[in-house]
Design a protein around this motif. Structure first.
Motif, PDB file in Angstrom:
ATOM      1  N   ASP A  13       0.813  -1.224   0.000  1.00  0.00           N
ATOM      2  CA  ASP A  13       0.000   0.000   0.000  1.00  0.00           C
ATOM      3  C   ASP A  13       0.841   1.266   0.000  1.00  0.00           C
ATOM      4  O   ASP A  13       0.305   2.368   0.077  1.00  0.00           O
ATOM      5  CB  ASP A  13      -0.961   0.005   1.186  1.00  0.00           C
ATOM      6  CG  ASP A  13      -0.240   0.095   2.537  1.00  0.00           C
ATOM      7  OD1 ASP A  13       1.008   0.140   2.553  1.00  0.00           O
ATOM      8  OD2 ASP A  13      -0.936   0.111   3.579  1.00  0.00           O
ATOM      9  N   LYS A  71       2.107   8.489   2.296  1.00  0.00           N
ATOM     10  CA  LYS A  71       1.558   9.678   1.640  1.00  0.00           C
ATOM     11  C   LYS A  71       0.148   9.922   2.168  1.00  0.00           C
ATOM     12  O   LYS A  71      -0.730   9.062   2.004  1.00  0.00           O
ATOM     13  CB  LYS A  71       1.491   9.480   0.125  1.00  0.00           C
ATOM     14  CG  LYS A  71       2.828   9.423  -0.576  1.00  0.00           C
ATOM     15  CD  LYS A  71       2.613   9.222  -2.072  1.00  0.00           C
ATOM     16  CE  LYS A  71       3.920   9.099  -2.814  1.00  0.00           C
ATOM     17  NZ  LYS A  71       3.702   8.853  -4.259  1.00  0.00           N
ATOM     18  N   SER A 118      -3.644  11.196   2.188  1.00  0.00           N
ATOM     19  CA  SER A 118      -4.611  11.189   1.093  1.00  0.00           C
ATOM     20  C   SER A 118      -4.545  12.493   0.305  1.00  0.00           C
ATOM     21  O   SER A 118      -4.611  13.583   0.873  1.00  0.00           O
ATOM     22  CB  SER A 118      -6.027  10.984   1.648  1.00  0.00           C
ATOM     23  OG  SER A 118      -6.976  10.999   0.613  1.00  0.00           O
ATOM     24  N   GLY A 119      -4.377  12.378  -0.996  1.00  0.00           N
ATOM     25  CA  GLY A 119      -4.328  13.548  -1.861  1.00  0.00           C
ATOM     26  C   GLY A 119      -2.971  14.207  -1.971  1.00  0.00           C
ATOM     27  O   GLY A 119      -2.802  15.161  -2.737  1.00  0.00           O
TER      28      GLY A 119
END
Length: 443
Positions: free
Chosen positions: A267, A284, A286-287
């Motif tokens: 992931d 990372k 989200s976005g």
């Protein structure tokens, strides 16, 4: 004197440190269904293996080694439960073959790609056919200035090697199975993009600056996931590279001391282990396009040397100089990653870990490789102790050889200059009494 030698394996600080068991939310943990392995009959007379299907006397906390390990992390319970109701498989047979590279130098790294075995002996990388153990190619042997090869990994048809001279080298195998040098990271083009602007330089030592895309010390580990290369270094940084154009996308000052290990889950979550005794978790949001620190996991009392993830990426294993392997899992009640316990038995520092097909393998400075099996209740059994190396086991890799027979090849590289391939076959115990026997092979 033997007790003193164990205690002196890795120096550990005596000052207290705060511990944070968990900080990262993880997806729900899939069920763990251990695979069924059958036997392989081939063997030779080099080395020995000790199988402990369920012997409560093997590596139990009553032994001196386990007590020494327990003293380093007294707050962490042992996960090694050698009871019949928790053991579903036992090692039934082990065979071993051995390879000695041309130059009798320490083996610093082993890796497998398809039917090829890569064994790095200092700066030289030897490539063997795994089935016949014949030498296919030797490369980087002329470049002694590169120093020891610390890691070998594969991505997009290329071979990436991490070196002591601060560089990552990229190779491609030709049709004749020879290895051709392509470039070193950072590339010349990447340097040209950054060298003009002063903001692209960082201090690496007093009065010494380098481009942020460069490592300033030995590159100690590489991991690959979905077209990204992750590198860690003794310079305390963690860098992300794009494999398609081999550009450095991000560099992070990740730890307060040298980074020894890196592992990446499917992931995109990345784990780094350091001599500062911490494991840090990067992801990372989200976005977002850049990695950020998500968690700091602190339980070890000495340098973290090795990391491994289970097949689903939901369980993290960490090995350190404190002789214990910590198991980190998501906690159902809190949905966080926490230390669930420790695997003990090695007499010296844990130097390498690999997880394949539900089996965890650990290599140690005590010159042995241990094979661990997870039970249904999250407890573990040490199925076998693989002996035969004359010096510390520095690197491990493993391959599931046969989907139907479930035979696993465990490949170990040692500072004694030898590469050993252990074919481990595991079967169900035929009777309850078989789970209490302690079997030995002389291979």
């Amino acid at each position: 004197m033997k007790v003193q030698s164990w205690l002196a394996t890795c120096s550990t600080s005596t000052r207290d440190t705060s511990t944070h068991d968990s900080t990262i939310p993880l997806p729900r943990n899939p069920s763990h269904s251990p695979g069924h392995l059958v036997s392989d009959s081939s063997s030779d007379n080099r080395g020995s293996a000790t199988s402990s299907s369920a012997s409560s006397s093997d590596t139990s906390c009553s032994s001196l080694q386990s007590n020494l390990s327990l003293q380093t992390l007294p707050s962490v319970p042992s996960l090694q439960k050698l009871f019949p109701e928790t053991i579903h498989f036992s090692v039934s047979q082990i065979s071993v073959t051995s390879i000695n590279p041309r130059t009798k130098h320490p083996i610093t790294c082993v890796a497998v790609q398809g039917n090829l075995l890569y064994a790095a002996s200092v700066n030289e990388i030897n490539v063997y056919d795994r089935e016949t153990s014949t030498l296919v190619d030797v490369y980087n042997s002329q470049d002694s200035s590169s120093g020891s090869v610390k890691s070998v990994t594969f991505c997009n048809g290329k071979i990436f090697t991490a070196h002591q001279d601060c560089k990552i080298r990229v190779w491609k195998m030709t049709m004749t199975k020879q290895h051709k040098f392509l470039t070193a990271l950072p590339t010349v083009n990447d340097r040209l993009r950054h060298f003009i602007l002063p903001k692209n330089y960082v201090n690496v030592r007093r009065h010494v600056k380098r481009l942020w895309i460069e490592h300033a010390d030995a590159v100690t580990g590489l991991a690959v996931n979905k077209g990204l290369i992750y590198s860690v270094s003794w310079d305390k940084t963690f860098k992300i590279w794009r494999a398609s154009d081999v550009r450095c996308l991000q560099s992070i000052k990740a730890h307060d001391d040298a980074i020894n290990a890196v592992a990446a889950s499917a992931d995109g979550t990345v784990y780094t282990g350091s001599a500062d005794r911490r494991i840090r978790v990067w992801a990372k949001p989200s976005g977002e396009k850049r990695y950020e620190l998500v968690a700091t996991l602190e339980k070890h009392k000495s340098a973290v040397n090795a990391l491994a993830l289970n097949d689903e990426g939901s369980v993290l294993f960490s090995g350190a100089c404190d002789r214990s392997i910590l198991v980190w899992e998501r906690e159902d009640s809190a949905n966080y990653m926490v230390v669930t316990g420790a695997l003990r038995g090695h007499g010296k520092a844990i130097l390498c870990l690999i997880n394949v097909s539900g089996l965890l393998m650990s290599g140690s400075a005590d010159r042995t490789v241990r094979v661990w099996q997870r039970g249904l209740e999250g407890e573990y059994c040490c199925l076998a102790v693989l002996e035969g190396h004359q010096k510390p086991v520095k690197s491990l890799t493993a391959v599931k050889e046969d989907e139907q027979r479930d035979v696993v090849s465990v490949i170990s590289g040692s500072l004694d200059g030898e590469v050993r391939t252990w074919k481990v076959s595991v079967s169900k115990p035929s009777s309850p009494s078989s789970t209490t026997e302690f079997l030995k092979w002389h291979l």
